[in-house]
Motif scaffolding. Structure first.
Motif, PDB file in Angstrom:
ATOM      1  N   UNK A 185       0.880  -1.160   0.000  1.00 28.61           N
ATOM      2  CA  UNK A 185       0.000   0.000   0.000  1.00 28.61           C
ATOM      3  C   UNK A 185       0.921   1.214   0.000  1.00 28.61           C
ATOM      4  N   UNK A 186       0.933   1.944  -1.106  1.00 32.98           N
ATOM      5  CA  UNK A 186       1.824   3.098  -1.236  1.00 32.98           C
ATOM      6  C   UNK A 186       1.364   4.242  -0.351  1.00 32.98           C
ATOM      7  N   UNK A 187       2.306   4.987   0.169  1.00 37.17           N
ATOM      8  CA  UNK A 187       2.029   6.110   1.048  1.00 37.17           C
ATOM      9  C   UNK A 187       1.072   7.110   0.392  1.00 37.17           C
ATOM     10  N   UNK A 188      -0.014   7.427   1.084  1.00 39.90           N
ATOM     11  CA  UNK A 188      -0.942   8.455   0.641  1.00 39.90           C
ATOM     12  C   UNK A 188      -1.877   8.063  -0.487  1.00 39.90           C
ATOM     13  N   UNK A 189      -1.989   6.760  -0.792  1.00 41.60           N
ATOM     14  CA  UNK A 189      -2.817   6.304  -1.915  1.00 41.60           C
ATOM     15  C   UNK A 189      -3.816   5.251  -1.432  1.00 41.60           C
ATOM     16  N   UNK A 190      -5.099   5.414  -1.751  1.00 38.96           N
ATOM     17  CA  UNK A 190      -6.076   4.361  -1.478  1.00 38.96           C
ATOM     18  C   UNK A 190      -5.776   3.197  -2.406  1.00 38.96           C
ATOM     19  N   UNK A 191      -5.586   2.020  -1.845  1.00 40.67           N
ATOM     20  CA  UNK A 191      -5.200   0.832  -2.606  1.00 40.67           C
ATOM     21  C   UNK A 191      -6.209  -0.279  -2.393  1.00 40.67           C
ATOM     22  N   UNK A 192      -6.712  -0.847  -3.495  1.00 45.17           N
ATOM     23  CA  UNK A 192      -7.641  -1.971  -3.390  1.00 45.17           C
ATOM     24  C   UNK A 192      -6.863  -3.224  -2.975  1.00 45.17           C
ATOM     25  N   UNK A 193      -7.345  -3.919  -1.966  1.00 46.01           N
ATOM     26  CA  UNK A 193      -6.681  -5.104  -1.442  1.00 46.01           C
ATOM     27  C   UNK A 193      -7.067  -6.311  -2.292  1.00 46.01           C
ATOM     28  N   UNK A 194      -6.059  -6.978  -2.839  1.00 46.57           N
ATOM     29  CA  UNK A 194      -6.307  -8.105  -3.739  1.00 46.57           C
ATOM     30  C   UNK A 194      -5.650  -9.398  -3.264  1.00 46.57           C
ATOM     31  N   UNK A 195      -5.100  -9.418  -2.054  1.00 40.05           N
ATOM     32  CA  UNK A 195      -4.340 -10.596  -1.616  1.00 40.05           C
ATOM     33  C   UNK A 195      -5.185 -11.683  -0.959  1.00 40.05           C
ATOM     34  N   UNK A 196      -6.468 -11.434  -0.713  1.00 39.20           N
ATOM     35  CA  UNK A 196      -7.324 -12.464  -0.107  1.00 39.20           C
ATOM     36  C   UNK A 196      -7.735 -13.472  -1.175  1.00 39.20           C
ATOM     37  N   UNK A 197      -6.801 -14.345  -1.502  1.00 40.34           N
ATOM     38  CA  UNK A 197      -6.955 -15.229  -2.657  1.00 40.34           C
ATOM     39  C   UNK A 197      -7.235 -16.687  -2.300  1.00 40.34           C
ATOM     40  N   UNK A 198      -7.481 -16.971  -1.044  1.00 39.02           N
ATOM     41  CA  UNK A 198      -7.758 -18.340  -0.602  1.00 39.02           C
ATOM     42  C   UNK A 198      -9.163 -18.384   0.004  1.00 39.02           C
ATOM     43  N   UNK A 199     -10.079 -19.086  -0.635  1.00 34.76           N
ATOM     44  CA  UNK A 199     -11.449 -19.154  -0.137  1.00 34.76           C
ATOM     45  C   UNK A 199     -11.590 -20.236   0.929  1.00 34.76           C
ATOM     46  N   UNK A 200     -12.227 -19.873   2.031  1.00 36.78           N
ATOM     47  CA  UNK A 200     -12.662 -20.865   3.014  1.00 36.78           C
ATOM     48  C   UNK A 200     -13.961 -21.491   2.497  1.00 36.78           C
ATOM     49  N   UNK A 201     -14.839 -20.621   2.010  1.00 37.50           N
ATOM     50  CA  UNK A 201     -16.064 -21.063   1.350  1.00 37.50           C
ATOM     51  C   UNK A 201     -16.602 -19.921   0.505  1.00 37.50           C
ATOM     52  N   UNK A 202     -17.410 -20.256  -0.465  1.00 40.11           N
ATOM     53  CA  UNK A 202     -18.056 -19.298  -1.353  1.00 40.11           C
ATOM     54  C   UNK A 202     -19.296 -20.001  -1.888  1.00 40.11           C
ATOM     55  N   UNK A 203     -20.429 -19.800  -1.227  1.00 40.32           N
ATOM     56  CA  UNK A 203     -21.627 -20.601  -1.489  1.00 40.32           C
ATOM     57  C   UNK A 203     -22.128 -20.521  -2.924  1.00 40.32           C
ATOM     58  N   UNK A 204     -21.922 -19.390  -3.583  1.00 41.11           N
ATOM     59  CA  UNK A 204     -22.485 -19.200  -4.916  1.00 41.11           C
ATOM     60  C   UNK A 204     -21.450 -18.778  -5.958  1.00 41.11           C
ATOM     61  N   UNK A 205     -20.181 -18.890  -5.609  1.00 45.80           N
ATOM     62  CA  UNK A 205     -19.093 -18.505  -6.517  1.00 45.80           C
ATOM     63  C   UNK A 205     -19.167 -17.048  -6.970  1.00 45.80           C
ATOM     64  N   UNK A 206     -19.481 -16.145  -6.034  1.00 46.91           N
ATOM     65  CA  UNK A 206     -19.551 -14.723  -6.342  1.00 46.91           C
ATOM     66  C   UNK A 206     -18.306 -13.960  -5.905  1.00 46.91           C
ATOM     67  N   UNK A 207     -17.363 -14.630  -5.206  1.00 47.11           N
ATOM     68  CA  UNK A 207     -16.121 -13.969  -4.800  1.00 47.11           C
ATOM     69  C   UNK A 207     -15.039 -14.302  -5.815  1.00 47.11           C
ATOM     70  N   UNK A 208     -14.349 -13.268  -6.306  1.00 42.65           N
ATOM     71  CA  UNK A 208     -13.298 -13.433  -7.303  1.00 42.65           C
ATOM     72  C   UNK A 208     -11.940 -13.378  -6.600  1.00 42.65           C
ATOM     73  N   UNK A 209     -11.225 -14.502  -6.564  1.00 46.66           N
ATOM     74  CA  UNK A 209      -9.941 -14.553  -5.865  1.00 46.66           C
ATOM     75  C   UNK A 209      -8.844 -13.765  -6.580  1.00 46.66           C
TER      76      UNK A 209
END
Length: 163
Positions: free
Chosen positions: A31-55
């Motif tokens: 996360x660069x200093x002073x910049x809003x950064x979208x977090x994309x590292x949550x790439x391991x699903x515990x569960x996803x009932x309808x496959x709506x989460x994009x890893x």
């Protein structure tokens, strides 16, 4: 490692779609200093009932309208320096602050602290809305992820029935 089931979380039948994702121990992001950064590292699903989460993107895009409860936590293995740091769960990727489409948590972090967390509810239209996590810090560049436990960073949510 045990698998978490939707029933184990106390989510009632009908409280779907539901998901929970975390970052694996090798996933890191800057996360660069002073910049809003979208977090994309949550790439391991515990569960996803309808496959709506994009890893790949870290985004949840349900096709079921309703009110949803969300939770997110960010972990910085090397700590977050003194300064203002923030975590947001935001709808449709627009960080505007003080919007009804954002769940935010702002805190002045002491040196050595390494976690930020946010929880709350958002309404989603079931067609074009998506939800994702953003982080901001003015404490220098922050490395997030890289912890040894799967609970160090996470993002999850579920539809609230009856709301």
């Amino acid at each position: 490692m045990s698998i978490i089931k939707v029933a184990d979380l106390g989510i009632l039948n009908g409280s779907t779609p539901a998901f929970m994702a975390h970052s694996n121990s090798s996933s890191t992001q800057t996360v660069s200093n002073g910049v809003w950064t979208e977090v994309t590292i949550n790439d391991q699903e515990e569960f996803d009932t309808d496959n709506f989460f994009n890893t790949s993107t870290g985004r949840f895009s349900p096709t079921v309208a309703g009110k949803y409860f969300f939770t997110a936590q960010i972990f910085a293995a090397n700590g977050i320096g003194t300064g203002l740091s923030s975590i947001l769960i935001t709808k449709n990727g627009s960080v505007t602050l003080d919007s009804k489409d954002e769940l935010g948590y702002l805190e002045r972090i002491a040196i050595g602290d390494n976690r930020l967390q946010v929880n709350g509810m958002l309404s989603l239209n079931g067609t074009s809305d998506y939800v994702s996590v953003f982080m901001f810090s003015n404490a220098g560049n922050i490395g997030i992820g890289g912890g040894s436990a799967k609970s160090t960073g996470l993002f999850g949510g579920y539809r609230i029935i009856g709301a």
